[in-house]
Design a protein around this motif. Structure first.
Motif, PDB file in Angstrom:
ATOM      1  N   ASN A 153       0.793  -1.233   0.000  1.00 14.03           N
ATOM      2  CA  ASN A 153       0.000   0.000   0.000  1.00 14.03           C
ATOM      3  C   ASN A 153       0.826   1.284   0.000  1.00 14.03           C
ATOM      4  OD1 ASN A 153      -2.704   0.680  -0.374  1.00 14.03           O
ATOM      5  ND2 ASN A 153      -2.891   1.398   1.734  1.00 14.03           N
ATOM      6  N   LYS A 154       1.986   1.262  -0.637  1.00 13.88           N
ATOM      7  CA  LYS A 154       2.803   2.469  -0.811  1.00 13.88           C
ATOM      8  C   LYS A 154       2.605   2.974  -2.243  1.00 13.88           C
ATOM      9  CE  LYS A 154       4.884   2.200   3.156  1.00 13.88           C
ATOM     10  NZ  LYS A 154       5.074   3.146   4.177  1.00 13.88           N
ATOM     11  N   VAL A 155       2.534   4.293  -2.390  1.00 17.50           N
ATOM     12  CA  VAL A 155       2.402   4.914  -3.704  1.00 17.50           C
ATOM     13  C   VAL A 155       3.801   5.203  -4.235  1.00 17.50           C
ATOM     14  CG1 VAL A 155       1.440   6.855  -5.003  1.00 17.50           C
ATOM     15  CG2 VAL A 155       0.210   5.960  -3.007  1.00 17.50           C
ATOM     16  N   LEU A 156       4.102   4.685  -5.420  1.00 16.46           N
ATOM     17  CA  LEU A 156       5.403   4.926  -6.042  1.00 16.46           C
ATOM     18  C   LEU A 156       5.374   6.255  -6.785  1.00 16.46           C
ATOM     19  CD1 LEU A 156       6.262   1.423  -7.549  1.00 16.46           C
ATOM     20  CD2 LEU A 156       6.957   2.386  -5.346  1.00 16.46           C
ATOM     21  N   MET A 157       6.344   7.091  -6.491  1.00 14.21           N
ATOM     22  CA  MET A 157       6.515   8.365  -7.172  1.00 14.21           C
ATOM     23  C   MET A 157       7.939   8.399  -7.718  1.00 14.21           C
ATOM     24  SD  MET A 157       3.586  10.047  -6.656  1.00 14.21           S
ATOM     25  CE  MET A 157       3.924  11.802  -6.856  1.00 14.21           C
ATOM     26  N   VAL A 158       8.144   9.209  -8.749  1.00 15.61           N
ATOM     27  CA  VAL A 158       9.481   9.368  -9.314  1.00 15.61           C
ATOM     28  C   VAL A 158       9.862  10.839  -9.259  1.00 15.61           C
ATOM     29  CG1 VAL A 158       9.373   7.301 -10.754  1.00 15.61           C
ATOM     30  CG2 VAL A 158       8.593   9.475 -11.690  1.00 15.61           C
ATOM     31  N   ARG A 159      11.111  11.070  -8.920  1.00 17.65           N
ATOM     32  CA  ARG A 159      11.632  12.441  -8.850  1.00 17.65           C
ATOM     33  C   ARG A 159      12.654  12.573  -9.973  1.00 17.65           C
ATOM     34  NH1 ARG A 159      11.090  16.024  -4.747  1.00 17.65           N
ATOM     35  NH2 ARG A 159      10.417  14.398  -3.305  1.00 17.65           N
ATOM     36  N   GLN A 160      12.468  13.629 -10.812  1.00 13.36           N
ATOM     37  CA  GLN A 160      13.380  13.818 -11.924  1.00 13.36           C
ATOM     38  C   GLN A 160      13.440  15.290 -12.330  1.00 13.36           C
ATOM     39  OE1 GLN A 160      12.019  11.753 -15.547  1.00 13.36           O
ATOM     40  NE2 GLN A 160       9.991  11.677 -14.635  1.00 13.36           N
ATOM     41  N   TYR A 161      14.524  15.641 -13.009  1.00 12.69           N
ATOM     42  CA  TYR A 161      14.716  17.003 -13.500  1.00 12.69           C
ATOM     43  C   TYR A 161      13.901  17.201 -14.765  1.00 12.69           C
ATOM     44  CZ  TYR A 161      16.978  21.103 -15.505  1.00 12.69           C
ATOM     45  OH  TYR A 161      17.229  22.338 -16.050  1.00 12.69           O
ATOM     46  N   ARG A 162      13.226  18.345 -14.850  1.00 12.59           N
ATOM     47  CA  ARG A 162      12.440  18.710 -16.028  1.00 12.59           C
ATOM     48  C   ARG A 162      13.014  20.005 -16.590  1.00 12.59           C
ATOM     49  NH1 ARG A 162      10.244  14.323 -18.014  1.00 12.59           N
ATOM     50  NH2 ARG A 162       8.608  13.413 -16.719  1.00 12.59           N
ATOM     51  N   HIS A 163      13.759  19.872 -17.691  1.00  8.39           N
ATOM     52  CA  HIS A 163      14.547  20.983 -18.225  1.00  8.39           C
ATOM     53  C   HIS A 163      13.700  22.175 -18.675  1.00  8.39           C
ATOM     54  CE1 HIS A 163      17.963  23.041 -19.879  1.00  8.39           C
ATOM     55  NE2 HIS A 163      17.305  23.193 -21.012  1.00  8.39           N
ATOM     56  N   ALA A 164      12.576  21.955 -19.339  1.00  9.04           N
ATOM     57  CA  ALA A 164      11.778  23.080 -19.849  1.00  9.04           C
ATOM     58  C   ALA A 164      11.355  24.012 -18.718  1.00  9.04           C
ATOM     59  CB  ALA A 164      10.558  22.574 -20.608  1.00  9.04           C
ATOM     60  N   ALA A 165      10.983  23.455 -17.571  1.00  5.10           N
ATOM     61  CA  ALA A 165      10.567  24.264 -16.419  1.00  5.10           C
ATOM     62  C   ALA A 165      11.745  24.582 -15.494  1.00  5.10           C
ATOM     63  CB  ALA A 165       9.482  23.536 -15.631  1.00  5.10           C
ATOM     64  N   GLY A 166      12.858  23.870 -15.654  1.00  6.09           N
ATOM     65  CA  GLY A 166      14.020  24.077 -14.805  1.00  6.09           C
ATOM     66  C   GLY A 166      13.789  23.659 -13.364  1.00  6.09           C
ATOM     67  N   ILE A 167      13.026  22.561 -13.177  1.00  7.92           N
ATOM     68  CA  ILE A 167      12.701  22.115 -11.818  1.00  7.92           C
ATOM     69  C   ILE A 167      13.003  20.629 -11.657  1.00  7.92           C
ATOM     70  CG2 ILE A 167      10.884  23.846 -11.518  1.00  7.92           C
ATOM     71  CD1 ILE A 167       8.822  21.543 -11.998  1.00  7.92           C
ATOM     72  N   VAL A 168      13.204  20.224 -10.413  1.00  2.59           N
ATOM     73  CA  VAL A 168      13.194  18.812 -10.057  1.00  2.59           C
ATOM     74  C   VAL A 168      11.758  18.531  -9.635  1.00  2.59           C
ATOM     75  CG1 VAL A 168      14.061  17.047  -8.493  1.00  2.59           C
ATOM     76  CG2 VAL A 168      15.621  18.790  -9.404  1.00  2.59           C
ATOM     77  N   SER A 169      11.128  17.606 -10.322  1.00  7.03           N
ATOM     78  CA  SER A 169       9.687  17.397 -10.205  1.00  7.03           C
ATOM     79  C   SER A 169       9.374  16.034  -9.590  1.00  7.03           C
ATOM     80  CB  SER A 169       9.075  17.488 -11.610  1.00  7.03           C
ATOM     81  OG  SER A 169       7.687  17.339 -11.586  1.00  7.03           O
ATOM     82  N   LEU A 170       8.419  16.029  -8.656  1.00 10.37           N
ATOM     83  CA  LEU A 170       7.908  14.788  -8.078  1.00 10.37           C
ATOM     84  C   LEU A 170       6.675  14.401  -8.869  1.00 10.37           C
ATOM     85  CD1 LEU A 170       8.157  12.653  -5.838  1.00 10.37           C
ATOM     86  CD2 LEU A 170       6.688  14.119  -4.428  1.00 10.37           C
ATOM     87  N   GLU A 171       6.689  13.202  -9.462  1.00  9.73           N
ATOM     88  CA  GLU A 171       5.656  12.802 -10.413  1.00  9.73           C
ATOM     89  C   GLU A 171       5.244  11.355 -10.202  1.00  9.73           C
ATOM     90  OE1 GLU A 171       7.569  15.605 -13.936  1.00  9.73           O
ATOM     91  OE2 GLU A 171       7.457  13.450 -14.266  1.00  9.73           O
ATOM     92  N   ILE A 172       4.120  10.990 -10.838  1.00  9.65           N
ATOM     93  CA  ILE A 172       3.765   9.586 -10.922  1.00  9.65           C
ATOM     94  C   ILE A 172       4.493   9.009 -12.147  1.00  9.65           C
ATOM     95  CG2 ILE A 172       1.570   9.784  -9.685  1.00  9.65           C
ATOM     96  CD1 ILE A 172       0.077   9.915 -12.297  1.00  9.65           C
ATOM     97  N   PRO A 173       4.778   7.714 -12.165  1.00 11.89           N
ATOM     98  CA  PRO A 173       5.488   7.134 -13.309  1.00 11.89           C
ATOM     99  C   PRO A 173       4.662   7.236 -14.585  1.00 11.89           C
ATOM    100  CG  PRO A 173       5.383   5.586 -11.459  1.00 11.89           C
ATOM    101  CD  PRO A 173       4.493   6.734 -11.124  1.00 11.89           C
TER     102      PRO A 173
END
Length: 180
Positions: A53-73
């Motif tokens: 029952n844990k939700v998997l999230m992925v953290r990655q850099y998004r160049h267009a926005a210039g942010i490290v983003s927490l996202e769903i796969p």
């Protein structure tokens, strides 16, 4: 209400995005000149919940926005691939998990005024890790696990920046009976 497309000209054709300009006619005869349309491949993403029952999230850099983003796969659905198959592939590649149950919970457009692609969002449950990540050449992401309560707090605190992923999370929370 639909417009008639009189002509289309491609200005750029790329692997991830194509830009065309249309000339259109509205139902009342008015002309629309130089209407720009971004063509993207369709996308799939998933609210992925493990067997514990844990939700998997992925953290990655998004160049267009210039942010490290927490996202769903998620990612691009390949040519000829069904959305669910694309989602299962993306889940395995990005997280190393396979899921016993997967269901479509929403189909949305990121911006139907300028882009033509759809995003299919799935709820995947019963996830078990079966392999290591198998990322694309330009991909670098970290898999993180959260409780449902933590996901709700991240949303409440505006800590998830990707609008389509927030949408998927809200649909999943509604489906799971977690929104009151």
């Amino acid at each position: 209400m639909e417009w008639k497309t009189c002509s289309s000209e491609y200005l750029h054709k790329g692997l991830w995005a194509t830009l065309r300009v249309d000339k259109c006619e509205m139902p009342d005869g008015r002309k629309v000149h130089d209407y720009y349309v971004l063509e993207y491949p369709n996308w799939a993403n998933a609210v992925a919940i493990t067997a514990d029952n844990k939700v998997l999230m992925v953290r990655q850099y998004r160049h267009a926005a210039g942010i490290v983003s927490l996202e769903i796969p998620g990612g691009v659905i390949e040519d000829g691939e069904e959305p669910e198959a694309g989602m299962r592939r993306e889940l395995l590649e990005e997280t190393g998990y396979e899921f016993s149950h997967i269901e479509l919970i929403s189909t949305v457009y990121a911006n139907p005024s300028t882009a033509n692609n759809k995003t299919f969002c799935f709820l995947a449950t019963g996830g078990k890790k079966v392999q290591e990540q198998s990322l694309d050449e330009n991909e670098s992401l970290v898999v993180e696990e959260y409780t449902i309560a933590e996901i709700k707090q991240l949303l409440a605190d505006n800590k998830i920046a990707q609008a389509l992923h927030c949408t998927g999370l809200f649909y999943a929370l509604m489906k799971l009976g977690e929104l009151k």
